[in-house]
Scaffold this motif. Structure first.
Motif, PDB file in Angstrom:
ATOM      1  N   ASN A 161      -0.724  -0.676   2.899  1.00  0.00           N
ATOM      2  CA  ASN A 161      -1.833  -1.582   2.617  1.00  0.00           C
ATOM      3  C   ASN A 161      -1.320  -2.747   1.771  1.00  0.00           C
ATOM      4  O   ASN A 161      -0.171  -2.790   1.351  1.00  0.00           O
ATOM      5  CB  ASN A 161      -2.988  -0.830   1.933  1.00  0.00           C
ATOM      6  N   SER A 162      -2.191  -3.706   1.517  1.00  0.00           N
ATOM      7  CA  SER A 162      -1.768  -4.942   0.855  1.00  0.00           C
ATOM      8  C   SER A 162      -1.339  -4.689  -0.591  1.00  0.00           C
ATOM      9  O   SER A 162      -0.466  -5.385  -1.119  1.00  0.00           O
ATOM     10  CB  SER A 162      -2.888  -5.972   0.903  1.00  0.00           C
ATOM     11  N   ARG A 163      -1.933  -3.682  -1.226  1.00  0.00           N
ATOM     12  CA  ARG A 163      -1.578  -3.414  -2.627  1.00  0.00           C
ATOM     13  C   ARG A 163      -0.159  -2.869  -2.746  1.00  0.00           C
ATOM     14  O   ARG A 163       0.605  -3.293  -3.612  1.00  0.00           O
ATOM     15  CB  ARG A 163      -2.561  -2.403  -3.203  1.00  0.00           C
ATOM     16  N   SER A 164       0.218  -1.963  -1.908  1.00  0.00           N
ATOM     17  CA  SER A 164       1.570  -1.414  -1.978  1.00  0.00           C
ATOM     18  C   SER A 164       2.600  -2.448  -1.521  1.00  0.00           C
ATOM     19  O   SER A 164       3.722  -2.486  -2.045  1.00  0.00           O
ATOM     20  CB  SER A 164       1.676  -0.142  -1.146  1.00  0.00           C
ATOM     21  N   MET A 165       2.215  -3.300  -0.577  1.00  0.00           N
ATOM     22  CA  MET A 165       3.110  -4.364  -0.136  1.00  0.00           C
ATOM     23  C   MET A 165       3.344  -5.364  -1.270  1.00  0.00           C
ATOM     24  O   MET A 165       4.473  -5.811  -1.489  1.00  0.00           O
ATOM     25  CB  MET A 165       2.517  -5.066   1.087  1.00  0.00           C
ATOM     26  N   ALA A 166       2.300  -5.696  -2.009  1.00  0.00           N
ATOM     27  CA  ALA A 166       2.436  -6.620  -3.138  1.00  0.00           C
ATOM     28  C   ALA A 166       3.293  -5.997  -4.233  1.00  0.00           C
ATOM     29  O   ALA A 166       4.113  -6.685  -4.853  1.00  0.00           O
ATOM     30  CB  ALA A 166       1.062  -6.989  -3.682  1.00  0.00           C
ATOM     31  N   GLY A 167       3.141  -4.718  -4.481  1.00  0.00           N
ATOM     32  CA  GLY A 167       3.973  -4.043  -5.472  1.00  0.00           C
ATOM     33  C   GLY A 167       5.438  -4.033  -5.072  1.00  0.00           C
ATOM     34  O   GLY A 167       6.323  -4.251  -5.903  1.00  0.00           O
ATOM     35  N   PHE A 168       5.689  -3.801  -3.797  1.00  0.00           N
ATOM     36  CA  PHE A 168       7.069  -3.810  -3.307  1.00  0.00           C
ATOM     37  C   PHE A 168       7.681  -5.196  -3.419  1.00  0.00           C
ATOM     38  O   PHE A 168       8.816  -5.349  -3.884  1.00  0.00           O
ATOM     39  CB  PHE A 168       7.092  -3.333  -1.842  1.00  0.00           C
TER      40      PHE A 168
END
Length: 67
Positions: free
Chosen positions: A2-9
């Protein structure tokens, strides 16, 4: 993903790049412990007479009336 885990990565990747650049372009540890000696300073010859103060140009308003 999802977008949250992608942003964290992506944030972790950017942080790693910035940290690597800080180590590469930063000062080396030997420069931190042994700073460069100060440059030799030349003593200036004393002036014979100081220059006169500049004359004021235009009117000097010291107080503004409250109307």
């Amino acid at each position: 993903m999802n977008s949250r885990s992608m942003a964290g990565f992506l944030g972790a990747v950017v942080a790693a790049i910035v940290l690597a650049a800080a180590f590469i372009y930063g000062p080396s540890p030997s420069q931190l412990h042994n700073p460069a000696p100060p440059a030799a300073q030349q003593q200036a010859a004393p002036a014979a007479e100081p220059a006169p103060a500049p004359t004021p140009r235009g009117p000097v308003i010291r107080e503004v009336p409250n109307n």
